[in-house]
Design a protein around this motif. Structure first.
Motif, PDB file in Angstrom:
ATOM      1  N   VAL A 629      62.120  38.733  66.461  1.00 16.97           N
ATOM      2  CA  VAL A 629      61.260  39.496  65.561  1.00 16.97           C
ATOM      3  C   VAL A 629      60.235  38.584  64.894  1.00 16.97           C
ATOM      4  CG1 VAL A 629      61.224  40.858  63.450  1.00 16.97           C
ATOM      5  CG2 VAL A 629      62.967  41.296  65.171  1.00 16.97           C
ATOM      6  N   ILE A 630      60.674  37.410  64.448  1.00 10.94           N
ATOM      7  CA  ILE A 630      59.761  36.467  63.796  1.00 10.94           C
ATOM      8  C   ILE A 630      58.705  35.981  64.782  1.00 10.94           C
ATOM      9  CG2 ILE A 630      59.624  34.170  62.760  1.00 10.94           C
ATOM     10  CD1 ILE A 630      62.343  34.730  61.471  1.00 10.94           C
ATOM     11  N   ALA A 631      59.104  35.732  66.028  1.00  6.21           N
ATOM     12  CA  ALA A 631      58.156  35.232  67.029  1.00  6.21           C
ATOM     13  C   ALA A 631      57.038  36.230  67.266  1.00  6.21           C
ATOM     14  CB  ALA A 631      58.893  34.942  68.335  1.00  6.21           C
ATOM     15  N   LEU A 632      57.360  37.508  67.312  1.00  5.74           N
ATOM     16  CA  LEU A 632      56.306  38.498  67.522  1.00  5.74           C
ATOM     17  C   LEU A 632      55.528  38.751  66.246  1.00  5.74           C
ATOM     18  CD1 LEU A 632      55.338  40.129  69.945  1.00  5.74           C
ATOM     19  CD2 LEU A 632      56.580  42.067  69.051  1.00  5.74           C
ATOM     20  N   PHE A 633      56.220  38.687  65.124  1.00 10.55           N
ATOM     21  CA  PHE A 633      55.573  38.915  63.832  1.00 10.55           C
ATOM     22  C   PHE A 633      54.505  37.870  63.557  1.00 10.55           C
ATOM     23  CE2 PHE A 633      56.329  38.724  58.997  1.00 10.55           C
ATOM     24  CZ  PHE A 633      55.338  39.660  58.754  1.00 10.55           C
ATOM     25  N   GLU A 634      54.753  36.641  63.969  1.00 10.11           N
ATOM     26  CA  GLU A 634      53.842  35.552  63.664  1.00 10.11           C
ATOM     27  C   GLU A 634      52.956  35.216  64.867  1.00 10.11           C
ATOM     28  OE1 GLU A 634      56.427  32.475  62.275  1.00 10.11           O
ATOM     29  OE2 GLU A 634      56.540  33.335  60.254  1.00 10.11           O
ATOM     30  N   ALA A 635      52.386  36.234  65.469  1.00 11.16           N
ATOM     31  CA  ALA A 635      51.453  36.022  66.577  1.00 11.16           C
ATOM     32  C   ALA A 635      50.261  35.209  66.083  1.00 11.16           C
ATOM     33  CB  ALA A 635      50.984  37.368  67.111  1.00 11.16           C
ATOM     34  N   GLY A 636      49.837  34.220  66.856  1.00  9.86           N
ATOM     35  CA  GLY A 636      48.820  33.269  66.394  1.00  9.86           C
ATOM     36  C   GLY A 636      47.403  33.689  66.673  1.00  9.86           C
ATOM     37  N   ASP A 637      46.476  33.044  65.952  1.00 13.21           N
ATOM     38  CA  ASP A 637      45.056  33.316  66.156  1.00 13.21           C
ATOM     39  C   ASP A 637      44.594  32.903  67.548  1.00 13.21           C
ATOM     40  OD1 ASP A 637      44.793  34.325  63.647  1.00 13.21           O
ATOM     41  OD2 ASP A 637      44.058  32.450  62.758  1.00 13.21           O
ATOM     42  N   ALA A 638      45.229  31.902  68.132  1.00 12.42           N
ATOM     43  CA  ALA A 638      44.783  31.421  69.439  1.00 12.42           C
ATOM     44  C   ALA A 638      44.839  32.538  70.473  1.00 12.42           C
ATOM     45  CB  ALA A 638      45.654  30.250  69.892  1.00 12.42           C
ATOM     46  N   VAL A 639      45.855  33.365  70.397  1.00 17.55           N
ATOM     47  CA  VAL A 639      45.969  34.472  71.339  1.00 17.55           C
ATOM     48  C   VAL A 639      44.802  35.428  71.165  1.00 17.55           C
ATOM     49  CG1 VAL A 639      47.397  36.420  72.047  1.00 17.55           C
ATOM     50  CG2 VAL A 639      48.463  34.258  71.402  1.00 17.55           C
ATOM     51  N   ALA A 640      44.459  35.717  69.926  1.00 16.08           N
ATOM     52  CA  ALA A 640      43.353  36.632  69.657  1.00 16.08           C
ATOM     53  C   ALA A 640      42.030  36.060  70.158  1.00 16.08           C
ATOM     54  CB  ALA A 640      43.269  36.933  68.174  1.00 16.08           C
ATOM     55  N   GLU A 641      41.854  34.749  69.973  1.00 18.00           N
ATOM     56  CA  GLU A 641      40.610  34.131  70.415  1.00 18.00           C
ATOM     57  C   GLU A 641      40.469  34.188  71.930  1.00 18.00           C
ATOM     58  OE1 GLU A 641      40.786  30.260  68.765  1.00 18.00           O
ATOM     59  OE2 GLU A 641      40.570  30.968  66.689  1.00 18.00           O
ATOM     60  N   GLU A 642      41.566  33.926  72.653  1.00 19.38           N
ATOM     61  CA  GLU A 642      41.526  34.003  74.108  1.00 19.38           C
ATOM     62  C   GLU A 642      41.237  35.421  74.576  1.00 19.38           C
ATOM     63  OE1 GLU A 642      41.630  31.802  76.471  1.00 19.38           O
ATOM     64  OE2 GLU A 642      41.776  30.125  75.098  1.00 19.38           O
ATOM     65  N   ALA A 643      41.733  36.403  73.822  1.00 16.38           N
ATOM     66  CA  ALA A 643      41.591  37.793  74.241  1.00 16.38           C
ATOM     67  C   ALA A 643      40.430  38.493  73.564  1.00 16.38           C
ATOM     68  CB  ALA A 643      42.893  38.535  73.927  1.00 16.38           C
ATOM     69  N   PHE A 644      39.501  37.695  72.986  1.00 16.39           N
ATOM     70  CA  PHE A 644      38.439  38.315  72.184  1.00 16.39           C
ATOM     71  C   PHE A 644      37.626  39.317  72.999  1.00 16.39           C
ATOM     72  CE2 PHE A 644      34.535  38.603  69.735  1.00 16.39           C
ATOM     73  CZ  PHE A 644      35.037  38.728  68.449  1.00 16.39           C
ATOM     74  N   ALA A 645      37.474  39.043  74.294  1.00 12.89           N
ATOM     75  CA  ALA A 645      36.682  39.952  75.129  1.00 12.89           C
ATOM     76  C   ALA A 645      37.392  41.284  75.354  1.00 12.89           C
ATOM     77  CB  ALA A 645      36.379  39.297  76.476  1.00 12.89           C
ATOM     78  N   LEU A 646      38.660  41.355  75.000  1.00 11.44           N
ATOM     79  CA  LEU A 646      39.420  42.585  75.200  1.00 11.44           C
ATOM     80  C   LEU A 646      39.348  43.510  74.005  1.00 11.44           C
ATOM     81  CD1 LEU A 646      42.674  40.909  76.561  1.00 11.44           C
ATOM     82  CD2 LEU A 646      40.880  41.956  77.935  1.00 11.44           C
ATOM     83  N   VAL A 647      38.705  43.071  72.935  1.00 12.46           N
ATOM     84  CA  VAL A 647      38.836  43.773  71.668  1.00 12.46           C
ATOM     85  C   VAL A 647      37.973  45.012  71.586  1.00 12.46           C
ATOM     86  CG1 VAL A 647      39.374  41.615  70.491  1.00 12.46           C
ATOM     87  CG2 VAL A 647      37.021  42.474  70.485  1.00 12.46           C
ATOM     88  N   ARG A 648      38.428  45.912  70.730  1.00 11.87           N
ATOM     89  CA  ARG A 648      37.646  47.071  70.336  1.00 11.87           C
ATOM     90  C   ARG A 648      37.526  47.019  68.814  1.00 11.87           C
ATOM     91  NH1 ARG A 648      37.407  46.573  74.880  1.00 11.87           N
ATOM     92  NH2 ARG A 648      37.806  48.041  76.584  1.00 11.87           N
ATOM     93  N   ARG A 649      36.406  47.510  68.330  1.00  8.47           N
ATOM     94  CA  ARG A 649      36.171  47.535  66.896  1.00  8.47           C
ATOM     95  C   ARG A 649      36.100  48.981  66.440  1.00  8.47           C
ATOM     96  NH1 ARG A 649      33.736  43.777  63.566  1.00  8.47           N
ATOM     97  NH2 ARG A 649      32.995  42.633  65.377  1.00  8.47           N
ATOM     98  N   ILE A 650      36.816  49.299  65.331  1.00 10.81           N
ATOM     99  CA  ILE A 650      36.741  50.642  64.772  1.00 10.81           C
ATOM    100  C   ILE A 650      35.499  50.738  63.905  1.00 10.81           C
ATOM    101  CG2 ILE A 650      37.870  52.317  63.272  1.00 10.81           C
ATOM    102  CD1 ILE A 650      40.516  51.234  64.052  1.00 10.81           C
TER     103      ILE A 650
END
Length: 865
Positions: A629-650
C-alpha cells in the motif's frame, strides 16, 4: 541539412513514443500488481481462518492441505511486492524459507503425536462446544468474563472417541446402542455390558501420559499440605443445551484424590454415555443412539461450606421479578438430588442489597450434609443441632449470588440454572451454568439491561463479553488505552492492525467497518475474544466508559447494568484471556499455531516493523500488505515525468489544476488532451472534484487573518519546497482507483483511494504535510488536520507537521462521501498555517469546517467584536 533534422526529429518522436509506451505499461503493471496483491491478501486471511478452525478440530489431512495453500499464497504476495518495488524486499524469500522449514518440523511432530487430549478450561472458547461439551464450554466463557470458576481441564470429545477406537470398543458400542433402540430392549443389561467393556479397557502409554499432564496441570498452585482433589464429570456436546439437558443422566465422580483414581473416574464417566438412564433418555427424545459425543470435565474440588442451586428466574413464576435459590451445608449433591431439606430464598432481581425485608426465605431443618472423604469419595455427617435451623447463607452471600446470576444470564442470553458453592474462606464459586427449564416461555423483565443498542453486525469471533467502551481513532488514543483498568470493549471505526497490541487485554471488540476475515478478526479468533464487525455507528452511537454487552453470536451490542459489572468481585476478562495454546508438553498443535497465526508486527511506524521480525506467516502477510500500500501510495514524480505525454488536463475545474494519467478505465477513451468533467469515469476522482466544486470554498482567497495576504503573494514565487508552485499536480486513475499527488500553496497532499464494489478492498489514505510559516504554526495546522480527519472517522497519525489519515474497508457510498469531504478540505485548508496564531485556533478552524463555515465568517465576526 533539412533531411538530417527531419531524421533527428523522427528518431526523437520514436524515442518519445517508446518512452510513452514504456511509462504506460509500467504504470498499468504497477496498478494491476497492487490489485492482485489485495486479492491475494484476502485469500491469505481466509486460509488463516481455516487453519485456525482446523487446528481446533484436529483435522490433520485438511490442515496440511490448507497450510500448503497458505504458504503458496504468501509466496505469491512476496513476488507481487518485489515486482511492485523493484526487488526492494527480496529478504522475504529467505524468511519464508525459514518459516516453512520450522512449520514442516512442527507438522512432523503433529503427524506423529496423538491429537491434543485435553484443554485448560480457561482456554475453552465459544466456538469449541462440539469438542469441549455442554458443561465445559459455558464455564470457559464465564472464566473469560472474570467470573469465579474452579480451575479445570476438559478431555475433548475427539480424545474420548480416539480412546474408544484405540481400545477397539467403538464398533462394539455402536452395535450395543443400536440394540438399545429395539422394542423391549433390556437397557440395564446393555448398559452393564457397556460399562464392563469400558472399565476393563487399558489406556495406552501415550494417553496415560496426557492424563498425567492434565493431573499435573490441576496440581499447580495447590498448597503443599493440601492434596489435590478433583471432580470428574460428563460434558457431552448435547448436554446442558437449550433443547436437551441430559440432567442427571451421566456420571459424576467427586473427590478424586489420586492419579490412579483419576484414570478409573475417567473411564466411569465415559462409560456413563451408555448408562441405562442415558440410553432411555435418548430413546424417549428420539435422538440417534450412535451420536454419543462425550467429553470429560475435570475440576478442582471446592472445600464447600455451603452449596446449592440458583435459578435466575423463578421457574414457577418467571415474570415475578424474583430468583429461586436453594442452599444446603456441605456439597451440593444433597440440594441437586433433593435428598435433604434445603433453605429456600427468593431474592429480587433488582440490584438492591438483599435484606430480610425484601428477600423471602424459608429455613429448613438440616440434619445431614455430604462432605469429601479423607481418602476420596463422599461421606455423610450429621449437622450439629445448633446449626440445624440456622440460615445457611448470609444476605450478603445472597446478594453476591444474585449478582453473579445476573452476569451469567446476560452472557448466556437467557435465564440460567446455576450450581454454586461457598468455600470455608467465604469465596463464592460457580460450578455449572445451563439454560433454566421454566414453566413458561416468557422471558423475565430485565428492564433496560439487555436491550439492543446496535445490531446488524457480523460476528467475526464468537462469544459474549461485557465491558466498558473504549473508543480509539488515532495512534495516540491507542497508546492511552494500553493501561485502561477493568474489562475493556475496544471500539474502532475501522479494523486497523495498529490496535492488535490491545486485543489480548480486551473483553470484546466492536468495529464500524472491517470484515470477518481481516487481521484483527484472525487475532480475535485466535485469542477467543468476541468481535463484531460492520456495526456502522459503534464509535458514534456509544460513549467512552459506557458499559455494554458484546453479543458476537448475533452481531448485536446490548445495554447492561454498569453496577452489575463494575462491582464484580473477581478479576476482569483481561486476566482470563491467555490464548488457546495449551501448556501440554510437547504440544505440536501449539507449535504449528505459533508459526502461522500470531500477529507480532502491529506498529507499521515502529523500528521493529521489518522482515527480520516476521515470526509467523500472519506477520509476513501483514508486512507485505502494508509495504504494498505504501509503495503505491508514494508514487514518484519521475513516473509522471516519463508519462507526461500520456496526460489529460481537466478544463474549467474549480479548485486544483492537475493532470491525469489513465491506467485503464478512468477516462472516456478517444478524447483530446484537454477534457471536461463529463469524461471522468474514475469514481474517487469524480467524488473529489464534486467536493472541490462546493460553493463558498476559498480557492484563491486568503483566510481573514492579518498578514496572510503577503504570504499568499510570496507563494507564487516559491520554489524552495519539495514540489514548487508551478510544477504540475498529477493523478493516476482507473475506474475505481485514484492516486493524487498535489502541491497546494506551501503544503503537500497525497491521496490514494480505492472505491469499488468490494468493500474489503476499498480504502483511502491521505497525507498532508508542510506549510509556509514557522514550525509551531505548521504543527498547529497539523493538529487542525488531525481533528478534522478524526471527526470524519479516519484513523490518524501525526508526526510534526505531517498527518497521515487512513480509512479502510468502507462501502462504495461511504468512500464517495469521504472523497467529497477531502475535495472540500483541500480548498478550505489553503494557507491555514498562517492563521494558526495561537493554540486555540486549530480547534476553532476545525469546528468551522465541520459546520460548513468555509468562508470562516465566524472568525471574522469574533475578530470584529
Amino acid at each position: 541539412m533539412a533531411g538530417f533534422f527531419a531524421r533527428l526529429m523522427a528518431r526523437w518522436r520514436e524515442s518519445r513514443e517508446r518512452r510513452k509506451g514504456d511509462a504506460l505499461r509500467f504504470i498499468k503493471a504497477r496498478y494491476h500488481m497492487f490489485r492482485i496483491l489485495l486479492a491475494d491478501n484476502e485469500r491469505a486471511l481466509e486460509a488463516m481462518a481455516d487453519v485456525d478452525r482446523l487446528l481446533v478440530e484436529n483435522e490433520q489431512a485438511r490442515l496440511e492441505a490448507r497450510l500448503s495453500e497458505l504458504c503458496a499464497v504468501v509466496l505469491e504476495l512476496a513476488d507481487g511486492l518485489n515486482r511492485l518495488t523493484g526487488n526492494a524486499y527480496d529478504g522475504l524469500y529467505s524468511r519464508l524459507d525459514i518459516l516453512e522449514g520450522s512449520l514442516e518440523e512442527a507438522l512432523d511432530r503433529f503427524r506423529n503425536s496423538p491429537r491434543g487430549v485435553w484443554l485448560p478450561l480457561r482456554e475453552v472458547t465459544a466456538d469449541q462446544r462440539e469438542q469441549a461439551g455442554g458443561k465445559a464450554q459455558p464455564l470457559g466463557t464465564l472464566i473469560r468474563a472474570g467470573l469465579p470458576v474452579p480451575d479445570g481441564v476438559v478431555v475433548t470429545r475427539r480424545a474420548c472417541r480416539d480412546y474408544l477406537r484405540h481400545a477397539r470398543l467403538d464398533d462394539r458400542l455402536k452395535a450395543l446402542a443400536r440394540d438399545a433402540s429395539a422394542d423391549g430392549a433390556d437397557l440395564d443389561a446393555l448398559a452393564g455390558r457397556a460399562r464392563a467393556m469400558v472399565e476393563a479397557s487399558v489406556p495406552s502409554p501415550e494417553f496415560t501420559a496426557h492424563l498425567a499432564a492434565a493431573w499435573e496441570h490441576l496440581s499447580q498452585n495447590t498448597a503443599h499440605d493440601a492434596p489435590l482433589a478433583i471432580s470428574v464429570r460428563s460434558s457431552a456436546s448435547g448436554e446442558d443445551g437449550g433443547v436437551h439437558s441430559f440432567a442427571g443422566q451421566y456420571a459424576s465422580v467427586l473427590n478424586v484424590r489420586s492419579f490412579a483414581a483419576f484414570i478409573e473416574a475417567f473411564k466411569e464417566v465415559l462409560a456413563s454415555a451408555f448408562s441405562a438412564r442415558a440410553l432411555a433418555y435418548r430413546v424417549r427424545a428420539g435422538m440417534a443412539l450412535q451420536a454419543v459425543d462425550m467429553a470429560v470435565l475435570c475440576q478442582r474440588m471446592v472445600d464447600a461450606r455451603a452449596s446449592g442451586v440458583l435459578f435466575t428466574a423463578d421457574p414457577m413464576d418467571p415474570a415475578s421479578g424474583r430468583m429461586l435459590l436453594t442452599a444446603v451445608y456441605g456439597l451440593g449433591t444433597q440440594a441437586v438430588s433433593g435428598r435433604s431439606p434445603a433453605d429456600v430464598f427468593r431474592p429480587s432481581r433488582d440490584l438492591l442489597p438483599a435484606t430480610p425485608d425484601n428477600t423471602p426465605v424459608q429455613i429448613a431443618g438440616k440434619t445431614v450434609r455430604e462432605v469429601p472423604g479423607h481418602d476420596g469419595g463422599l461421606r455423610l455427617e450429621d449437622v450439629p443441632g445448633s446449626q440445624s435451623l440456622e440460615q445457611v447463607l448470609s444476605f450478603e452471600d445472597v446478594s453476591r449470588l444474585r449478582d453473579h446470576g445476573l452476569r451469567i444470564e446476560a452472557l448466556a442470553g437467557c435465564p440460567q440454572d446455576i450450581e454454586w458453592a461457598v468455600d470455608s474462606g467465604g469465596t463464592l464459586w460457580i460450578l455449572q451454568a445451563r439454560p433454566a427449564r421454566l414453566s413458561q416461555t416468557v422471558r423475565p423483565d430485565t428492564g433496560p439491561s439487555g436491550q439492543v443498542i446496535l445490531e446488524g453486525g457480523h460476528g467475526a469471533s464468537p462469544g459474549k463479553a461485557a465491558g466498558q467502551v473504549a473508543i480509539a481513532r488515532s495512534r495516540q488514543d491507542l497508546a492511552a488505552l494500553a493501561h485502561v483498568p477493568g474489562p475493556m470493549v475496544l471500539t474502532l471505526h475501522q479494523s486497523l492492525v495498529d490496535a492488535a497490541s490491545l486485543v489480548p487485554g480486551a473483553a470484546g471488540l466492536l468495529v464500524d467497518m472491517g470484515n470477518p476475515l481481516d487481521h484483527l478478526a484472525c487475532l480475535s479468533r485466535e485469542l477467543g475474544i468476541p468481535m463484531i464487525t460492520g456495526l456502522g455507528t459503534a464509535t458514534t452511537a456509544l460513549e467512552s466508559g459506557q458499559w455494554v454487552l458484546v453479543d458476537a453470536d448475533r452481531g448485536a451490542v446490548c445495554a447492561t447494568d454498569a453496577d452489575l459489572w463494575r462491582n464484580a468481585s473477581s478479576g476482569s476478562a483481561r486476566s482470563a484471556v491467555t490464548g488457546r495454546s495449551a501448556p501440554q508438553a510437547p504440544d505440536a498443535a501449539a507449535s504449528v499455531r505459533s508459526l502461522v497465526l500470531p500477529l507480532n508486527l502491529t506498529d507499521a511506524y515502529g523500528p521493529t516493523f521489518s522482515i527480520l521480525e516476521c515470526s509467523s506467516l500472519h506477520d509476513m502477510v501483514r508486512f507485505i500488505h502494508e509495504k504494498a500500500v505504501i509503495a503505491l501510495f508514494e508514487a514518484g514524480d519521475a513516473v509522471a515525468e516519463e508519462a507526461f505525454a500520456l496526460v489529460r488536463r481537466i478544463k474549467d475545474t474549480t479548485g486544483l489544476d492537475f493532470l491525469i494519467i489513465d491506467m485503464g478505465g478512468g477516462l472516456v477513451p478517444g478524447r483530446s488532451t484537454e477534457i471536461g468533467l463529463e469524461a471522468v469515469l474514475c469514481e474517487p476522482l469524480k467524488a473529489l472534484c464534486a467536493g472541490m466544486a462546493v460553493p463558498g470554498l476559498r480557492w484563491g482567497v486568503a483566510p481573514p487573518i492579518p498578514g496572510v495576504g503577503g504570504l499568499m503573494s510570496r507563494s507564487l514565487l516559491d520554489a524552495r519546497s519539495e514540489r514548487p508552485v508551478g510544477n504540475p499536480n498529477y493523478a493516476f486513475v482507473a475506474r475505481d482507483y485514484l492516486n493524487l499527488n498535489a502541491r497546494v500553496d506551501y503544503h503537500f497532499a497525497m491521496i490514494d483511494a480505492v472505491c469499488g464494489a468490494n468493500a474489503r478492498e476499498n480504502s483511502i489514505r491521505f497525507r498532508f504535510k508542510g506549510g509556509g510559516t514557522a514550525r509551531i504554526q505548521r504543527e498547529r495546522r497539523a493538529a487542525f488536520v488531525e481533528m478534522v480527519m478524526r471527526q470524519e472517522e479516519f484513523y490518524t497519525n501525526r508526526q510534526g507537521d505531517m498527518v497521515t489519515a487512513v480509512l479502510m474497508e468502507g462501502s462504495r457510498e461511504s468512500i464517495r462521501a469521504k472523497m467529497e469531504m477531502l475535495g472540500r478540505f483541500l480548498g478550505f485548508s489553503r494557507l491555514l498555517d498562517a492563521a494558526m496564531v495561537d493554540d486555540d485556533m486549530p480547534a476553532r478552524i476545525a469546528q468551522a469546517f465541520l459546520e460548513g463555515d468555509y468562508q470562516l465568517k465566524g472568525l471574522e465576526e469574533k475578530g470584529g467584536e
